[in-house]
Motif scaffolding. Structure first.
Motif, mmCIF file in Angstrom:
data_model
loop_
_atom_site.group_PDB
_atom_site.id
_atom_site.type_symbol
_atom_site.label_atom_id
_atom_site.label_comp_id
_atom_site.label_asym_id
_atom_site.label_seq_id
_atom_site.Cartn_x
_atom_site.Cartn_y
_atom_site.Cartn_z
ATOM 1 N N ILE A 68 0.860 -1.180 0.000
ATOM 2 C CA ILE A 68 0.000 0.000 0.000
ATOM 3 C C ILE A 68 0.899 1.234 0.000
ATOM 4 O O ILE A 68 1.666 1.465 0.936
ATOM 5 N N VAL A 69 0.821 2.003 -1.072
ATOM 6 C CA VAL A 69 1.664 3.194 -1.242
ATOM 7 C C VAL A 69 0.939 4.409 -0.682
ATOM 8 O O VAL A 69 -0.261 4.590 -0.871
ATOM 9 N N PHE A 70 1.689 5.268 0.035
ATOM 10 C CA PHE A 70 1.134 6.504 0.580
ATOM 11 C C PHE A 70 2.149 7.627 0.405
ATOM 12 O O PHE A 70 3.315 7.383 0.057
ATOM 13 N N LYS A 71 1.696 8.850 0.642
ATOM 14 C CA LYS A 71 2.592 10.007 0.545
ATOM 15 C C LYS A 71 2.292 10.974 1.680
ATOM 16 O O LYS A 71 1.130 11.314 1.929
ATOM 17 N N VAL A 72 3.337 11.405 2.367
ATOM 18 C CA VAL A 72 3.211 12.403 3.423
ATOM 19 C C VAL A 72 3.837 13.698 2.918
ATOM 20 O O VAL A 72 4.946 13.689 2.363
ATOM 21 N N ALA A 124 7.615 16.513 0.166
ATOM 22 C CA ALA A 124 6.795 15.297 0.147
ATOM 23 C C ALA A 124 7.700 14.074 0.198
ATOM 24 O O ALA A 124 8.812 14.079 -0.346
ATOM 25 N N TRP A 125 7.206 13.035 0.868
ATOM 26 C CA TRP A 125 7.959 11.791 1.014
ATOM 27 C C TRP A 125 7.044 10.607 0.728
ATOM 28 O O TRP A 125 5.907 10.547 1.187
ATOM 29 N N TRP A 126 7.564 9.642 -0.019
ATOM 30 C CA TRP A 126 6.823 8.423 -0.315
ATOM 31 C C TRP A 126 7.055 7.381 0.763
ATOM 32 O O TRP A 126 8.063 7.404 1.466
ATOM 33 N N GLY A 127 6.144 6.449 0.851
ATOM 34 C CA GLY A 127 6.319 5.305 1.721
ATOM 35 C C GLY A 127 5.379 4.205 1.276
ATOM 36 O O GLY A 127 4.458 4.443 0.486
ATOM 37 N N TRP A 128 5.618 2.987 1.741
ATOM 38 C CA TRP A 128 4.693 1.907 1.410
ATOM 39 C C TRP A 128 4.757 0.819 2.487
ATOM 40 O O TRP A 128 5.798 0.547 3.060
#
Length: 331
Positions: A68-72, A124-128
Motif C-alpha cells: 500500500i503506497v502513501f505520501k506524506v 513530500a515523502w513516499w512510503g509503502w
C-alpha cells in the motif's frame, strides 16, 4: 515514485492484517495535509498519491504489487535562524536589564514574526506498507523518518513497528565484505525467478576509526581498503550493489540512500501504449512503483540473508506476488 532514500521497519506477523485493514479504513482523510497558517512553522499530513489529472478522486493510498503506497507532505515556512537571531539581538539590546526569561520571550516573538511573513515551501515523502513481506518502507532518513512514523501512528491509531535489525553488526559485515568479497554471499536463483543473497561493494567507502577519525575512499583498490581495515578501521557507510540489480548507499544503521536500479538489469517490462496520454502516464507510474516495491523487498531479504536475521526480521518470508518477473502490461 521517487524513493531514493528510505528506512526499513519490520512488523510482526500477527499485526499485519490489522494494519492492512486500518490503511483501508479511510482514517487518513482526517489527517490530510492542510495549508500552513501564518502562525504555524509547518503543517504535515497525508497527500494524494497521484496528481488529480491521473486520479480525480485524489486517493491517499494505492494498493500495488502487494503493498500500500502513501505520501506524506509538509508545508514549511522558509525562515533563516541567523536572521531571527540578528533581529532578536537588536531588539534585546534596546531593553535595559532584561533577564533570561525576557530574552527568551523576545526571541520567540521575533521568530513568530518571521514565520508569519515567510514564504511556504512544500516537501513530500513516499512510503509503502509491504503486507506481503511484513515490512514498512519510509522514504526518508533520520528525524524526518521519525516524523512520518508519528503521522502514520496518528492516521492508523497506532503502528507497532521497529527498525530493521540484523543478528550481526551491519558495519562489521560490510567491513568483512571489503576484506573478503565472498562474505557478501552467493547469487542464488529463487523460485520467483530473481537472484538474491549477494552484496558487492561499490566505488565509494567511508571508514571510521576507534577515535572518531574517518577516511573516505573513492575508487580505491581492494588492497588499500584492506590495509586501512588492518589498521583498525571499519565501514561507516558504503556504496553497494545488491544482486547485480540495484545500487545504493548503506550505513552501519541500515539507512538506505541513493537507491536505484542498474540500467539493463531490471526493467518493468513492456507497457502497452495507449492513445490516451494520461493512461500512458498512469501505466508508467504503476510499472515504476511496482519495480521499486519489488526491488526494495528483495533488498530487505538480501540484507537479512547476508547479515543474519534478528529482531523479528526472520518474519520476512514468502515470494513476491504474481508478476514478480516484472513482465507487466498495463492497459
Amino acid at each position: 515514485m521517487n524513493a531514493k532514500n528510505f528506512n526499513i521497519y519490520t512488523i510482526k506477523a500477527e499485526n499485519i492484517d490489522a494494519i492492512k485493514a486500518a490503511f483501508f479504513a479511510d482514517n487518513f482523510t482526517k489527517h490530510k495535509l492542510k495549508p500552513r497558517h501564518k502562525t504555524q512553522e509547518s503543517s504535515t499530513g497525508f497527500a494524494p498519491v497521484l496528481s488529480l489529472e491521473l486520479d480525480e478522486k485524489g486517493a491517499l493510498m494505492h494498493d500495488i504489487g502487494g503493498a500500500i503506497v502513501f505520501k506524506v507532505a509538509q508545508e514549511k515556512a522558509v525562515i533563516k535562524t541567523s536572521a531571527i537571531d540578528l533581529d532578536a539581538a537588536k531588539a534585546i539590546g534596546k531593553i535595559p536589564d532584561i533577564d533570561r526569561a525576557g530574552q527568551y520571550e523576545v526571541k520567540n516573538r521575533i521568530r513568530a514574526e518571521h514565520i508569519a511573513q515567510a514564504k511556504t515551501e512544500l516537501f513530500a515523502w513516499w512510503g509503502w506498507f509491504d503486507y506481503t513481506a511484513g515490512l514498512l518502507f519510509v522514504g526518508a532518513n533520520g528525524v524526518t523518518s521519525d516524523e512520518i512514523i508519528a503521522k502514520l501512528r496518528e492516521g492508523l491509531d497506532g503502528l507497532p513497528v521497529t527498525l530493521i535489525k540484523t543478528q550481526n553488526d551491519p558495519g562489521q559485515v560490510l567491513t568483512n565484505i571489503c576484506r573478503d568479497p565472498q562474505a557478501g554471499g552467493e547469487a542464488v536463483e529463487t523460485p520467483a525467478g530473481f537472484y538474491a543473497m549477494q552484496i558487492a561493494m561499490g566505488e565509494h567507502v567511508k571508514l571510521k576509526g576507534l577515535e572518531s577519525s574517518e577516511i573516505t575512499l573513492k575508487g580505491a583498490g581492494a588492497e588499500i581498503i584492506a590495509t586501512a581495515i588492518d589498521w583498525g578501521y571499519c565501514v561507516a557507510n558504503a556504496d553497494i550493489v545488491v544482486n547485480g540489480r540495484v545500487s545504493l548507499k548503506i550505513d552501519d544503521k541500515l539507512q538506505i540512500k541513493n537507491f536505484k536500479t542498474i540500467d539493463g538489469q531490471v526493467s518493468p517490462g513492456e507497457i502497452e501504449e495507449s492513445d490516451d496520454e494520461l493512461a500512458n502516464q498512469l501505466a508508467n507510474w504503476q510499472a515504476g512503483a511496482f519495480l521499486t516495491i519489488n526491488e526494495a523487498r528483495i533488498l530487505a531479504k538480501t540484507l537479512v540473508s547476508v547479515m543474519g536475521a534478528g529482531g523479528g526480521v526472520d518474519l520476512i518470508k514468502g515470494e513476491s506476488p504474481p508478476g514478480a518477473n516484472l513482465n507487466l502490461t498495463y492497459k
